[in-house]
Design a protein around this motif. Structure first.
Motif, mmCIF file in Angstrom:
data_model
loop_
_atom_site.group_PDB
_atom_site.id
_atom_site.type_symbol
_atom_site.label_atom_id
_atom_site.label_comp_id
_atom_site.label_asym_id
_atom_site.label_seq_id
_atom_site.Cartn_x
_atom_site.Cartn_y
_atom_site.Cartn_z
ATOM 1 N N ALA A 73 0.834 -1.206 0.000
ATOM 2 C CA ALA A 73 0.000 0.000 0.000
ATOM 3 C C ALA A 73 0.870 1.257 0.000
ATOM 4 C CB ALA A 73 -0.930 -0.004 1.205
ATOM 5 N N MET A 74 1.940 1.252 0.775
ATOM 6 C CA MET A 74 2.836 2.420 0.791
ATOM 7 C C MET A 74 3.532 2.609 -0.543
ATOM 8 S SD MET A 74 4.499 2.523 4.600
ATOM 9 C CE MET A 74 5.095 0.853 4.623
ATOM 10 N N ILE A 75 4.004 1.519 -1.135
ATOM 11 C CA ILE A 75 4.678 1.617 -2.429
ATOM 12 C C ILE A 75 3.707 2.078 -3.514
ATOM 13 C CG2 ILE A 75 5.798 0.266 -4.245
ATOM 14 C CD1 ILE A 75 7.097 -1.378 -2.011
ATOM 15 N N SER A 76 2.489 1.572 -3.470
ATOM 16 C CA SER A 76 1.474 1.973 -4.439
ATOM 17 C C SER A 76 1.149 3.459 -4.299
ATOM 18 C CB SER A 76 0.218 1.135 -4.255
ATOM 19 O OG SER A 76 -0.802 1.569 -5.109
ATOM 20 N N PHE A 77 1.016 3.921 -3.074
ATOM 21 C CA PHE A 77 0.741 5.339 -2.841
ATOM 22 C C PHE A 77 1.875 6.210 -3.373
ATOM 23 C CE2 PHE A 77 1.390 9.024 -0.024
ATOM 24 C CZ PHE A 77 0.252 9.732 -0.348
ATOM 25 N N LEU A 78 3.104 5.844 -3.062
ATOM 26 C CA LEU A 78 4.242 6.633 -3.534
ATOM 27 C C LEU A 78 4.344 6.624 -5.054
ATOM 28 C CD1 LEU A 78 6.977 5.729 -0.915
ATOM 29 C CD2 LEU A 78 5.797 7.899 -1.209
ATOM 30 N N ALA A 79 4.033 5.502 -5.677
ATOM 31 C CA ALA A 79 4.079 5.433 -7.141
ATOM 32 C C ALA A 79 3.054 6.371 -7.759
ATOM 33 C CB ALA A 79 3.836 4.004 -7.607
ATOM 34 N N ILE A 80 1.863 6.429 -7.202
ATOM 35 C CA ILE A 80 0.826 7.319 -7.731
ATOM 36 C C ILE A 80 1.227 8.778 -7.526
ATOM 37 C CG2 ILE A 80 -1.563 8.084 -7.395
ATOM 38 C CD1 ILE A 80 -1.239 5.569 -9.064
ATOM 39 N N VAL A 81 1.816 9.093 -6.384
ATOM 40 C CA VAL A 81 2.251 10.470 -6.135
ATOM 41 C C VAL A 81 3.327 10.876 -7.145
ATOM 42 C CG1 VAL A 81 3.466 11.950 -4.490
ATOM 43 C CG2 VAL A 81 1.600 10.518 -3.717
ATOM 44 N N VAL A 82 4.285 10.003 -7.388
ATOM 45 C CA VAL A 82 5.356 10.308 -8.342
ATOM 46 C C VAL A 82 4.798 10.439 -9.763
ATOM 47 C CG1 VAL A 82 7.433 9.363 -9.434
ATOM 48 C CG2 VAL A 82 7.202 9.321 -6.959
ATOM 49 N N LEU A 83 3.936 9.524 -10.168
ATOM 50 C CA LEU A 83 3.354 9.600 -11.509
ATOM 51 C C LEU A 83 2.516 10.866 -11.687
ATOM 52 C CD1 LEU A 83 2.306 5.905 -12.144
ATOM 53 C CD2 LEU A 83 4.082 7.190 -13.333
ATOM 54 N N THR A 84 1.792 11.258 -10.657
ATOM 55 C CA THR A 84 1.006 12.485 -10.730
ATOM 56 C C THR A 84 1.909 13.704 -10.824
ATOM 57 O OG1 THR A 84 -0.721 11.432 -9.418
ATOM 58 C CG2 THR A 84 -0.798 13.815 -9.586
ATOM 59 N N LYS A 85 2.997 13.716 -10.091
ATOM 60 C CA LYS A 85 3.957 14.818 -10.152
ATOM 61 C C LYS A 85 4.573 14.921 -11.544
ATOM 62 C CE LYS A 85 6.580 18.002 -8.333
ATOM 63 N NZ LYS A 85 6.051 19.320 -8.091
ATOM 64 N N VAL A 86 4.937 13.785 -12.122
ATOM 65 C CA VAL A 86 5.506 13.788 -13.472
ATOM 66 C C VAL A 86 4.476 14.276 -14.483
ATOM 67 C CG1 VAL A 86 6.362 12.283 -15.314
ATOM 68 C CG2 VAL A 86 7.240 12.030 -12.999
ATOM 69 N N TYR A 87 3.242 13.809 -14.350
ATOM 70 C CA TYR A 87 2.169 14.221 -15.266
ATOM 71 C C TYR A 87 1.901 15.717 -15.147
ATOM 72 C CZ TYR A 87 -2.522 14.996 -17.029
ATOM 73 O OH TYR A 87 -3.607 15.506 -17.678
ATOM 74 N N THR A 88 1.879 16.241 -13.921
ATOM 75 C CA THR A 88 1.635 17.664 -13.723
ATOM 76 C C THR A 88 2.758 18.495 -14.332
ATOM 77 O OG1 THR A 88 0.477 17.163 -11.673
ATOM 78 C CG2 THR A 88 1.168 19.439 -11.994
ATOM 79 N N GLY A 89 4.001 18.054 -14.158
ATOM 80 C CA GLY A 89 5.135 18.768 -14.748
ATOM 81 C C GLY A 89 5.073 18.773 -16.268
ATOM 82 N N ALA A 90 4.742 17.636 -16.852
ATOM 83 C CA ALA A 90 4.646 17.549 -18.313
ATOM 84 C C ALA A 90 3.493 18.408 -18.825
ATOM 85 C CB ALA A 90 4.468 16.103 -18.747
ATOM 86 N N TYR A 91 2.378 18.442 -18.087
ATOM 87 C CA TYR A 91 1.222 19.238 -18.494
ATOM 88 C C TYR A 91 1.554 20.727 -18.461
ATOM 89 C CZ TYR A 91 -3.291 21.555 -18.240
ATOM 90 O OH TYR A 91 -4.351 22.391 -18.455
#
Length: 110
Positions: A73-91
């Motif tokens: 659950a912790m790894i999944s949460f961190l992965a979503i946070v990182v992917l969202t950060k990358v997506y926001t930066g690219a956007y």
């Protein structure tokens, strides 16, 4: 112990339902038209896998599976946070690039 044996059929039925939903979300993550659809699908897959591990921990009466569940659950949460950060930066980068091309106008038609 007796309660778990009594509801073991229900637990296995829930696991089957979660497995079918997991496959459907995996399909959605692959063919999702937008990146946000993919992010939500990946988040739901992580949540369902965590739930499946927790149900298996109850069925098999293995305490270490709860630890695995929490770590996942912790790894999944961190992965979503990182992917969202990358997506926001690219956007934001694409938005700035679009602004530079159009000369600061809101739309490219005028």
């Amino acid at each position: 112990m007796e309660l778990i044996q009594r509801y073991e059929f229900i637990f296995y039925f829930i696991l089957i339902i979660l497995a079918v939903l997991l496959i459907l979300y995996l399909i959605r993550a692959v063919i999702g038209p937008r990146l946000t659809d993919r992010l939500v699908s990946i988040n739901m897959i992580g949540t369902m896998v965590t739930t499946m591990i927790a149900i298996l921990a109850v069925i098999k009466e293995e305490g270490y599976l709860v630890d695995v569940c929490l770590i996942y659950a912790m790894i999944s949460f961190l992965a979503i946070v990182v992917l969202t950060k990358v997506y926001t930066g690219a956007y934001l980068e694409a938005k700035d690039h679009h602004k530079e091309i159009n000369g600061g106008k809101k739309d490219g038609n005028s």
